[in-house]
Design an enzyme around this catalytic site. Structure first.
Site, PDB file in Angstrom:
ATOM      1  N   HIS A  53       0.770  -1.227  -0.037  1.00 28.38           N
ATOM      2  CA  HIS A  53       0.031   0.151   0.007  1.00 28.38           C
ATOM      3  C   HIS A  53       0.823   1.264   0.132  1.00 28.38           C
ATOM      4  O   HIS A  53       1.312   1.259   0.971  1.00 28.38           O
ATOM      5  CB  HIS A  53      -0.950  -0.050   1.198  1.00 28.38           C
ATOM      6  CG  HIS A  53      -1.719   1.162   1.334  1.00 28.38           C
ATOM      7  ND1 HIS A  53      -2.734   1.612   0.370  1.00 28.38           N
ATOM      8  CD2 HIS A  53      -1.667   2.238   2.100  1.00 28.38           C
ATOM      9  CE1 HIS A  53      -3.299   2.728   0.513  1.00 28.38           C
ATOM     10  NE2 HIS A  53      -2.797   3.101   1.921  1.00 28.38           N
ATOM     11  N   ASP A  55       1.376   4.859  -0.214  1.00 28.60           N
ATOM     12  CA  ASP A  55       0.687   6.402  -0.147  1.00 28.60           C
ATOM     13  C   ASP A  55       1.368   7.292  -0.814  1.00 28.60           C
ATOM     14  O   ASP A  55       2.658   7.405  -1.041  1.00 28.60           O
ATOM     15  CB  ASP A  55       0.745   6.948   1.375  1.00 28.60           C
ATOM     16  CG  ASP A  55      -0.241   6.303   2.164  1.00 28.60           C
ATOM     17  OD1 ASP A  55      -1.189   6.103   2.057  1.00 28.60           O
ATOM     18  OD2 ASP A  55       0.291   5.687   3.324  1.00 28.60           O
ATOM     19  N   ASP A 169      -7.248   1.553   2.345  1.00 28.15           N
ATOM     20  CA  ASP A 169      -7.193   2.785   3.347  1.00 28.15           C
ATOM     21  C   ASP A 169      -7.823   3.506   3.677  1.00 28.15           C
ATOM     22  O   ASP A 169      -7.917   4.238   4.669  1.00 28.15           O
ATOM     23  CB  ASP A 169      -5.512   2.912   3.148  1.00 28.15           C
ATOM     24  CG  ASP A 169      -4.951   3.863   4.494  1.00 28.15           C
ATOM     25  OD1 ASP A 169      -5.342   3.609   5.457  1.00 28.15           O
ATOM     26  OD2 ASP A 169      -4.129   4.594   4.184  1.00 28.15           O
ATOM     27  N   HIS A 419      -5.539   9.945  -0.490  1.00 26.85           N
ATOM     28  CA  HIS A 419      -6.360   9.940   0.703  1.00 26.85           C
ATOM     29  C   HIS A 419      -5.515  10.487   1.938  1.00 26.85           C
ATOM     30  O   HIS A 419      -5.791  10.416   3.237  1.00 26.85           O
ATOM     31  CB  HIS A 419      -6.944   8.520   1.074  1.00 26.85           C
ATOM     32  CG  HIS A 419      -6.138   7.578   1.268  1.00 26.85           C
ATOM     33  ND1 HIS A 419      -5.516   6.724   0.125  1.00 26.85           N
ATOM     34  CD2 HIS A 419      -5.118   6.988   2.183  1.00 26.85           C
ATOM     35  CE1 HIS A 419      -4.629   6.028   0.249  1.00 26.85           C
ATOM     36  NE2 HIS A 419      -4.372   5.829   1.760  1.00 26.85           N
TER      37      HIS A 419
END
Lengths: 1008, 1008
Positions: A53, A55, A169, A419
Site C-alpha cells: 500500500h 501512499d 485505506d 487519501h
C-alpha cells in the site's frame, strides 16, 4: 467582427500518429481469471494476496516515497515474480508505477509485460492514487482513474486493465465511489476501514461481503458493486507480517532444525487458528488474507521467501488431516471463486460514513482539515476540466507539448486526490509539496491555455494571443496584472459549461474608477473598497490593491469572452464606487437578507420560495480534546483525522463589529466581524437566486493551549427537519442523513457531535416537514457538516489543533502562514426554495460553483479598438446549448491510440455527457432526455461513435461483469446494454444521473 | 595389566575417503589480486568496499540474526553479484556463511563458486566469528579461524582462502592476533577502532597504515603484518550509507530530474569533499571506503543500486576536471594497490589496548564483564583441545559422527569467541544462548570422549567403556555421579599435555570417608567439609554434597588414568577429614602463606625465590559512574563495555570473618569471608610451587543504587616495580605496561584508573627493580588488570552495573541467578620467583591451568579388581615426553581432503608443535630446540610431513605474502623459509614462540 464567432467543435485536428505503442491482449496471454492459481476443492482455500500500500505522499512526499521505498518494491517484486511462476503480486498506485516504469530498460519492461500478460503481476484499482472518498469531487475520482487506466491500456493492453476497486485505506467509503467503480466495469470492491460497530455486526452476521447498490434510485444495477470488507484492515494476520518493517518484532518461520528457535509447528498451528477464526466471519470456504501493508515489499524476497515457507508447511499439514490450503492469489482471483459459489448476497444502499475505529474516535475531522489545500485541490481539478477542453480545441492530440502538460496537470490532480493529500492528513512538509505540485499544475495548464488562445483568439493582423497570466490568488485580491499600475488590461474568461454563464468577476485594482468594455459596449461595473480583513490576508508590504472591480461577464457555452478594462475618470463609463451605509437589508431581484441592528443575519427571503425565514448565522468553535496515544479510547485527542470536541459544547464567537453594507449595481454586500479572527461578507446579487457568504477564519488563537474547530452554523428556528439532513456524495447523488442513526446497524453513539458529521463535498441541506421549504448551502470545497439541531445547517470551516491524533502522521494539525495561524477564506451559497423547486437551482448552481470560468489576464497596451480588431472578443465552440439537464462532463483529446482504432482521416475524442439530476428530484428535469450527438458536435462529420466504460479504457460492449444474486432475489446482473451507434444513428437517451462515455471520431481538419 | 600401556600414536586409522569434495583452484579462475577492478592511473582512486558486519550474536542470538538478517543479506548479495560482473562483496563470518550455504540448492552453490572463482565474492578473515582480541586465548583464535578456513578450503579451494585480517569492530587489538594473522599467511590487517588520541595523531602524521611487528623479539618478520586503520570505523562516509537501515535519515541519490528533490550535483559535491578530506590522512592516492556496517545489505539491491549511481555520477564529474575515480573493490585489492606503490612504512611494536573512543570512555570494562561466561568459554575451549586429541585417538577421520560432533564443538567455541560473546557485551538473553551453546558443545564432546574411552579402555571381557559422565559444575561442587549416594564411582582424567601431570582432583561427595584406588595401590586422599560459601552457591534444595574428596591424580602425557573411588569406613585407606584450626600459616614444600590474626593475608614465601614478602590481599570495589547517553563525555556511564569509576576512589570490602585453616595431607587451605558477599579460600599444596586463591564474589549488592566493580588487589609494599607491569597477549607473548603511558603517542590521561586497565588473559605480573623478584598471578579466565600502585597486582573479578553504557547493547550489565545477583568463583595462582626463574614456573603452569585434565565420571558398580580387570587403568599415547619447552599445541584428525593428498594407505593428521618460551625469558628453555618428529610420532611409519601455514589451509611453501619496506630500512619480507621434509629427514628446530603446523600422513591401521 462577430461577438459570437462559431468555431466548429472538433474542427481542429489531423489524424494523429500514436506516439505510444499500443499492445492489445496478446495471443497466448493468460491474464484474467484464467491465470489464477488453482484452489484445492473441498478445503478452506486461503488466498494470500501479496500487495503493498503505497501512499502517494503522507509522512514524506510522493517523490521521496518513490526514491526511498517504491523503486525498491517494484525492483524486488518483479525479480521475485520472474523467478517463480506461482507467485502473484498486485500493484495499485499508478503515480508510482509510471515513475518506475519510466526508468526501466527495455528488457525489464518486457519482463513486466510478460508478467502482466500471464496474470502474475496484476494492476488493481489502477488509479493514479488511491483517492480519498470524503473530500473528493466525482470528476476528480474519474480523472484520477482515467489517467492511470490510460497508461495501463496503452502500455499493457487488456491484461493491464484493472477489474477491482481496492480502497483499502481510505477512512470511510462513499457510495458515489462504488457507483463509479461499477461504471468502470469493475467486478468488485474491497476495503479495510468501516465503523467498528458495523464491522462487529457484519462479522457476526457473516455480511462482510455483500452487493452495494450504489445508485439505488437512478442507475440501477449498472451501479451495483460486489463489495468485500477485508478481515484485517489491509494487513497480514497478526504474526504473519513478513515485511522488513515487521521483522524486528515478528517471528520468522525458522525451519532449520539444526538452529535454535525452530518454530515451524508453532507457526503452522498459529496460522491454522488464525484461519479458523477468520472463517467464522465469512460465508464461503474461500478466505482472503492481505499479505502486505504500507510500503511493504521494500525487501520483496524476504516477504515471499517466508510466504513460500508458510504455504509449504501449512499445506504439508494436510497430510495430517488439515483442510486448509494456501495459495498465492489476487483480489480478482479470490472474487472469482466467491462468484463461482453462486450465493445470494445481502445488499446495502447507504454509504460508509462516518468511520470510527473505536469509541470516541470518529474520523470526521479530516472532512475539513487543511481547508485551504482542499480548496486549492478543488480549484485545480476544476481548472483541469477546463484546460482539457481548451487543449482539445488547441489540437492537443497533435501537439506533444500540450499532451505532456495535460498529462502532468492530470497527474497533479491525481496526486492531490490521494487519501492523505486532499484529506489534510499528511505532514505539513508534505502538504507544502502537494501545494507546490498543484502550483506546477497551473504552470502546465497555462501552456495549454496560451495555446488555446493562440489558436482561437487571433483575428486581423495577429498570429498569436496576448500572453495570458493566471492570478492564483484572486481570492486574496492579489493579481500582478491588475495591480501593476497598468492603465489597461484585459480579462479573459473561459466557460467550460455547455451553456452560457453570467459570471460576476472580482478584480483587485488600485483605484475606484475603471471602465469595462466589450468591442461595442461598456459593461456595468462596481468598485468596492477592500475591507480591512482582506487587506489583512497578506503582509502590508505586499499590498497594492485598494479596491475590487466587479462586473458581470457573459461567457458563451464552451468558449471565452475577453473584456477590455481601462482606468478612467469618465464618470459615465466608469465603475461606481460602493460606499458604506448602515442599511441592514441586502436586496436583489430574487433574494433578500436582513440583518439585526447589531449586524447579525436575521432573515432570508427568496422569490423562489415565496417565503421569508428567520435565518441566523453564527461562528462557533468546539474546544478540541487533547489526550495521548494510549489504548484507552477516552484519551483520544482531536487531530488531523479525528474530530473530538472536549465535551460536545461549543463556544460562540460573538459579533464584534457591524461594518455596514456596501451597495453596487451588481451586488450588495454586508460586512461583519466576529471576535478578533473571523469575519464575513454577505452578498446579494442583483440577478442571482442565492445569497453568497464569504467567510474568513483565522488565525485561530491557540495561546490558551486549546485547539479549536470552527464551524459556521446557519439556523432557521423551528424549521422542522426532524433530525434529517442531506449531503451530497462526491458532488453527485445526495444521501439522507439522520442524527445518531445508521441505516444498517444499531448505533451506540459515543460522540454526539463528531459522530454526526458527514462529508459535504458540494452541498448540505435540510427540508422542512412543516412548510415545504428546502434550505441548501453550496460550498466551494469539501467540509464536514451536520445538522445537530432543528433548522441548523452546520459546516466546519477550519481547525487548529495542538495534539497529534495517533493515526501515524505524528504532528498536530497547526497550519501557519506569515508567522501566524493560517487564515482561510471561502464561500457558501445559500438557497431557499420550495422542496420541489430546489434541485433546479442547486444542481446548475453547483456546476457553476465548481466549473466557474477560468480567468486569465493580459495587459496589451493597445486601444480598445485596436485590441478588439486584433483579437476575437468571444468564441463559443458549441453549436447549440445542451438540454438543461445534460452536462458536458468531459471533452478531451485522446493521446496515443484510442480504444477503437479511428478511421483514417479522423481524430478520436473522449466525450462524456451527464444527466445531472437524480430521479424524482425535479418534475421535469429528472426525466430522461434524448440528444442527437451529431447536432451537438457540429460541424465536422462524425465517422465513429463508440460507447466506452466510464474509465474510457474499454468498449462498453466488451465489459462482462461478474453477476451476483442479491437477497431481494433481484438478479443484480442486468447491466444496461451498451449503446450501439450504427449507421447514422447519433441519438442517445440519458436517464437520471447517467453518464455516457464516448469515443467520437471526428473528421480531422486544420483550423477553420 | 600394565599401568602405562603404550598405545602408539596415530596407530588407529585406515585410509580416509573424503566425504566432502575438494575443489582446487580451478583453471581459468581469476580470483586473487588479478581479479581486481582496475584503477584509473593518476587519479585518486576510491576503493568502495561493499561489506556487511554480521555479529555472531549481540542484541539477538546468532541464529536469530541468521533468520532475521543474514539469510537476506547473502540471498540478495549473491543475486546482485551475479547480475553485474563489476560488483564486489566480501564476506567474513563463517558461522553465518556456512549456515546459509548449507540451505542452498546446487544451482546457487554453483553460482557462488563461480563468484568466488572470479574474485567477485571474496572471503575476508574467514573466521567462524570475528573474535574478540582482549579476552580470547590464542588457541581459540587459531581454532576460530581454522574451522572457517577448513570449510572454505574444502568448498572453494584456493579462491576461497582469506588473505586479509578484518577486525573492524573489536574494541582494541592484541599483538598476538596480528602475529597469528601473519602466520596464517595474511597480507594485511584492517581494523576500525583505536584510541581516539592515537587516531588523531596518526591522521596528522599520515601513519594510519604501517607495518606491525607483532612478535618483535621472537618470530621476526614471520609475524610482521601490514596494518591499516580504516577511515570511518567500518561505516560508509557520512551521508553515503545506502543501507535500508539508513534510509529513513540518509539522502538517496535522486537522479530523476522530473521528480522533486533532484540532488545529484549536491551528492557528488559532498562525496568529492569527503574524499578530499579523507585523502589528507592517508599517504597514497588509493583510498578505502567501507560501504557497509552492522548487518547491512539486508536489501542488497538498494545499496548496490545507489552505489552504482554514486560511481556513475562522481566519475562523470571527471569530464569536468575531477580527479576522483570510484571503483568497486575489496580490502585485498586496495592492499595490493598500496603494495604496488612500494613505499617505506612506519612500524609498531606494541598493541592497541586499551581502547578509548573519547575522553572518559575506556573500553576496559569488557575485559571482565560476565566473568562466568568468560570462564565457561575458556573451559570449553580447553575441553575442545582435549576432545580433538581424543577424537584423533578414536579414529575421528573415519567416523562421521565424531567428525560432526567435533565440528559442532569447534563451531560452539568459534561462536563464543565472538567480540560480543566472550566480551560479555551482548544482551542477557543472548548471553544465555551462548551458555546454552557451550553446554551443547559439552554434549558433542561427550560423544567423542565416550568413543575415546570405548576405543582405548576396554581390556578383558569388555568391548566398550563405562558411560562417561561430565560434571560441568564441579567448581560449584555439584556432580550427579559422586553425590548420588553411589558407594562406588570412578574418576577418569584425560591429560592433553605432552608431559605427565600431577593434578589435584576435587570431587563433591556426601561423606567424609572415601578411598581412592589405582589397580594396585591406595591413593592418598583428604576430605574437606564444604564451606558455607560453597553451599550458598546453589539453592538449598539442590544441595547434596557435604564434603569434597581431594586426591592427586597422576595422568600420563596425552593419555588418561582411571581412579576407583569407594566410600569406606576403613580408616587406613580412607581419606582423612581436614578439621578447622586457628593456625594462621599454610605451609607446603615450596610455598608458604601467613595470615594476620584477623585473617588477612600477610606474607608469602617461596623456595624458588628464597624470599618472603609481605603480601597483602584485599577485595575492593569501584563505585560505578552513572550517567546518560549524551554527547557530553563527562556523563559517560560505566557499563558492559566501559569501565568508569565514579571518582577513581575505591571502597575496601573489609574482612568480616576468619574461618580458620583446614589442613589435609595434600593441601592446606585458609577460609576468609569479606563483607556479606565475598569470600576466599587460599590453598597451599604440599607439592606445588604456587599458592592457589579461590575467590568467590557476589551477589554484588545494588540496593544502594550504585553499580560496583569488584577487584582483588595483591600488594607487596615497597616492591619497586616503578609503574611497570606485565600482561600476556592472548595467553602467549607478554607485553610491558606502564602507568599513564602509551609507547607511540603522548597520552592525555582522562581516567587514571580505567585508562590503566589492560587485558589479562592468563597472567599478570610485576618485577622488582630492587630485589630481583617476580610476582606473577595466573588466572583461570580473562580479566582486566592493572598495577595502580607500587607492588600492586590488581585484577577485576566481577561487575554489577545499573546503567547501559551507550554502546548499543541497551541493557545494564546486571547478571542474576536464582533470583539474586550472580555469584562468581574463580582461581588465581600466585608465583613468587627470582626474575630469571619465573618463566620456567609460569609458562608450564599456565598450560596446566588452561589444559587441565578433562575429568569424566562413571559409576560401574563392580569391585575394584573387577573394574581394573575389565578396563585399562591408564593409557598414554605418547612414546616419549616432549622437550620441556615444546608444547603439543594441536593434534587432530583432518576431516575430508587434506591440503596435500595423502599417499594411499595413510591418514592425514594436523599437528602443531609450539616452543612456548619467549626469547630471553629463560636462560635454558628459551633456546631453540630440535625434535625428531619420527621419534615423537612413534610407532607407525610417517609417509609424509608437510609444513602448513598456521591456519592449516595452505602449504607453507605456497604462501607468498606481499612484502613491505619499513622505516628502519629492514626489508620486512624475509619470512622464514618453509621447512621441507624430504626423504627421512624428520628433524625440526623450533625457536622461541615458534609454532610449527604440520600435515603428517601416517600409515593407517586398525586399532593395535
Amino acid at each position: 467582427m462577430a461577438l459570437y464567432y462559431g468555431v466548429s467543435l472538433f474542427a481542429l485536428l489531423n489524424f494523429l500518429v500514436g506516439v505510444l505503442s499500443f499492445p492489445t491482449m496478446e495471443q497466448g496471454s493468460t491474464c484474467g481469471y484464467e491465470s489464477c492459481n488453482k484452489e484445492k476443492p473441498g478445503m478452506i482455500n486461503v488466498h494470500l494476496i501479496p500487495h503493498t500500500h503505497d501512499d502517494v505522499g503522507w509522512i514524506i512526499t510522493v517523490d521521496q516515497y518513490y526514491y526511498k521505498q517504491v523503486q525498491w518494491i517494484l525492483d524486488g517484486v518483479v525479480a521475485e515474480l520472474k523467478a517463480d511462476p506461482s507467485k502473484r503480486f498486485i500493484y495499485v498506485e499508478q503515480a508510482f508505477f509510471t515513475r518506475w516504469y519510466d526508468e526501466q530498460d527495455e528488457a525489464t519492461r518486457n519482463d513486466v509485460k510478460m508478467l502482466v500478460n500471464e496474470g502474475r503481476l496484476e494492476f488493481i484499482l489502477g488509479g493514479w492514487s488511491m483517492n480519498d472518498e470524503a473530500a473528493t469531487h466525482y470528476t476528480a475520482i474519474i480523472d484520477n482513474h482515467k489517467i492511470g487506466f490510460e497508461f495501463l491500456r496503452q502500455t499493457f493492453g487488456e491484461c493491464g486493465r484493472p477489474r477491482i476497486g481496492w480502497q483499502i485505506d481510505p477512512f470511510g467509503h462513499s457510495r458515489e465511489q462504488a457507483s463509479i467503480f461499477a461504471q468502470f466495469g469493475f467486478d468488485g470492491l474491497f476495503f479495510g476501514r468501516l465503523d467498528y460497530q458495523d464491522k462487529e455486526q457484519r462479522e457476526k452476521d457473516k455480511t462482510m461481503e455483500f452487493v452495494w447498490e450504489a445508485s439505488p434510485n437512478n442507475l440501477g444495477s449498472k451501479a451495483n458493486l460486489f463489495t468485500g470488507v477485508l478481515p484485517n484492515f489491509y494487513n497480514p494476520p497478526r504474526d504473519f507480517c513478513f515485511d522488513i518493517s515487521c521483522f524486528s518484532f515478528n517471528p520468522m518461520i525458522k525451519d532449520n532444525p539444526k538452529l535454535h528457535d525452530y518454530n515451524v509447528d508453532e507457526m503452522v498451528d498459529l496460522f491454522i487458528n488464525t484461519t479458523n477464526d477468520q472463517a467464522k466471519a465469512y460465508r464461503t470456504k474461500h478466505l482472503i488474507m492481505t499479505m502486505g501493508s504500507d510500503f511493504n515489499y521494500v525487501q520483496a524476497h524476504m516477504f515471499f521467501k517466508e510466504m513460500d515457507k508458510l504455504i509449504k508447511y501449512v499445506n504439508a499439514r494436510q497430510s495430517k488431516g488439515s483442510n486448509i490450503n494456501l495459495l498465492y492469489s489476487t483480489p480478482s482471483c479470490y472474487l472469482k471463486k466467491l462468484n463461482e459459489d453462486d450465493l445470494v448476497w445481502t445488499t446495502k444502499q447507504d454509504d460508509f460514513f462516518p468511520y470510527a475505529d473505536r469509541p470516541h474516535t470518529f474520523w470526521t475531522g479530516y472532512f475539513t482539515s487543511r481547508p485551504a489545500l482542499k480548496f486549492f485541490s478543488r480549484t485545480i481539478n476544476s481548472f483541469f476540466q477546463s484546460v482539457k477542453q481548451m487543449g482539445a480545441w488547441a489540437n492537443a492530440a497533435k501537439n506533444e507539448t500540450i499532451q505532456k502538460e495535460l498529462h502532468h496537470l492530470g497527474a497533479v490532480v491525481g496526486v492531490s486526490e490521494h487519501h492523505d493529500a486532499i484529506t489534510g492528513t499528511s505532514k505539513q512538509a508534505v502538504a507544502f509539496d502537494y501545494a507546490q505540485r498543484l502550483s506546477e499544475g497551473i504552470t502546465s495548464g497555462k501552456v495549454v491555455i496560451q495555446n488555446y488562445y493562440d489558436y482561437l483568439m487571433p483575428d486581423y493582423h495577429s498570429t498569436s494571443a496576448p500572453e495570458q497570466v493566471i492570478c492564483e490568488n484572486l481570492n486574496s485580491s492579489i493579481c500582478s496584472v491588475t495591480e501593476s499600475g497598468n492603465k489597461i488590461f484585459q480579462v479573459n474568461l473561459y466557460n467550460p459549461l455547455a451553456r452560457p454563464v453570467q459570471y460576476v468577476v472580482r478584480v483587485p485594482v488600485t483605484g475606484s474608477s475603471y471602465a469595462v468594455y466589450t468591442p461595442n459596449a461598456t459593461v456595468q461595473s462596481d468598485t468596492f473598497p477592500l475591507s480591512d480583513e482582506t487587506k489583512g490576508l497578506i503582509p502590508k508590504s505586499s499590498q497594492r490593491a485598494t479596491y475590487e472591480l466587479v462586473f458581470t461577464a457573459s461567457v458563451p457555452a464552451v468558449g471565452y469572452t475577453s473584456y477590455f478594462v481601462e482606468r478612467t475618470s469618465n464618470k459615465e463609463s466608469a465603475s461606481r464606487e460602493a460606499k458604506r451605509s448602515d442599511d441592514t437589508v441586502l436586496q436583489g431581484k430574487y433574494v433578500s437578507v436582513k440583518f439585526s441592528s447589531d449586524g447579525q443575519m436575521a432573515s432570508l427571503s427568496s422569490s423562489a420560495s415565496n417565503a421569508e425565514v428567520p435565518l441566523q448565522q453564527s461562528f462557533l468553535y468546539y474546544p478540541a480534546h487533547g489526550g495521548e496515544c494510549v489504548s484507552d479510547d477516552t484519551k483520544q485527542p482531536s487531530g488531523a483525522y479525528i474530530f473530538r470536541p472536549v465535551d460536545n459544547s461549543h463556544v460562540k464567537i460573538g459579533i464584534t463589529k457591524w461594518e455596514g453594507t456596501y451597495k453596487g449595481k451588481i451586488v450588495q454586500e454586508a460586512r461583519q466581524k466576529f471576535g478578533d479572527w473571523a469575519s464575513q461578507v454577505v452578498r446579494v446579487y442583483q440577478d442571482k437566486p442565492y445569497v453568497e457568504v464569504e467567510w474568513t477564519v483565522g488565525p485561530i488563537p491557540i495561546e490558551d493551549g486549546i485547539g479549536k474547530e470552527v464551524v459556521t452554523r446557519y439556523s432557521i428556528p423551528n424549521f422542522g427537519n426532524n433530525g434529517v439532513f442531506y449531503t451530497d456524495s462526491n458532488g453527485r447523488e445526495i444521501l439522507e442523513r439522520r442524527l445518531n442513526y445508521r441505516p444498517t446497524w444499531k448505533l451506540n453513539q459515543t460522540e454526539p457531535v463528531a459522530g454526526n458529521f458527514f462529508p459535504v463535498n458540494a452541498m448540505i441541506g435540510i427540508k422542512s416537514t412543516k412548510s415545504d421549504l428546502d434550505f441548501t448551502v453550496l460550498t466551494d470545497r469539501s467540509h464536514g457538516g451536520s445538522s445537530l439541531n432543528d433548522g441548523d445547517v452546520e459546516i466546519m470551516l477550519h481547525r487548529r489543533l495542538l495534539y497529534d491524533d495517533c493515526k501515524g502522521v505524528g504532528e498536530a494539525l497547526n497550519e501557519t502562514a506569515y508567522g501566524r495561524g493560517l487564515i482561510v477564506r471561502g464561500k457558501h451559497y445559500l438557497l431557499l426554495n420550495k422542496i420541489s423547486q430546489a434541485a433546479r437551482q442547486y444542481r446548475p448552481l453547483a456546476q457553476e460553483v465548481f466549473l466557474r470560468p477560468q480567468i486569465t489576464f493580459s495587459s496589451e497596451q493597445l486601444s480598445r479598438d485596436a485590441y478588439f480588431q486584433m483579437y476575437k472578443s468571444s468564441v463559443s465552440s458549441l453549436y447549440q446549448q445542451f438540454p438543461s439537464n445534460i452536462h458536458l462532463l468531459t471533452l478531451e483529446a485522446v493521446p496515443g491510440e484510442p480504444v477503437v482504432p479511428s478511421p483514417p482521416g479522423t481524430t478520436p475524442y473522449l466525450l462524456r455527457l451527464e444527466h445531472f439530476y437524480e430521479s424524482g428530484e425535479d418534475a421535469a428535469l429528472s426525466k430522461p432526455v434524448t440528444v442527437d450527438l451529431e447536432k451537438l458536435l457540429y460541424s465536422y462529420p462524425i465517422r465513429g461513435i463508440h460507447e466506452l466504460a466510464l474509465g474510457a479504457n474499454i468498449l462498453a460492449s466488451d465489459v462482462h461483469r461478474l453477476s451476483w444474486k442479491t437477497k431481494n432475489d433481484k438478479p443484480a446482473k442486468d447491466q444496461a446494454k451498451p449503446l450501439q451507434f450504427e449507421g447514422m444513428n447519433t441519438l442517445v437517451t440519458l436517464g437520471p444521473m447517467e453518464i455516457l462515455t464516448l469515443q467520437v471520431d471526428i473528421v480531422s481538419n486544420r483550423r477553420s
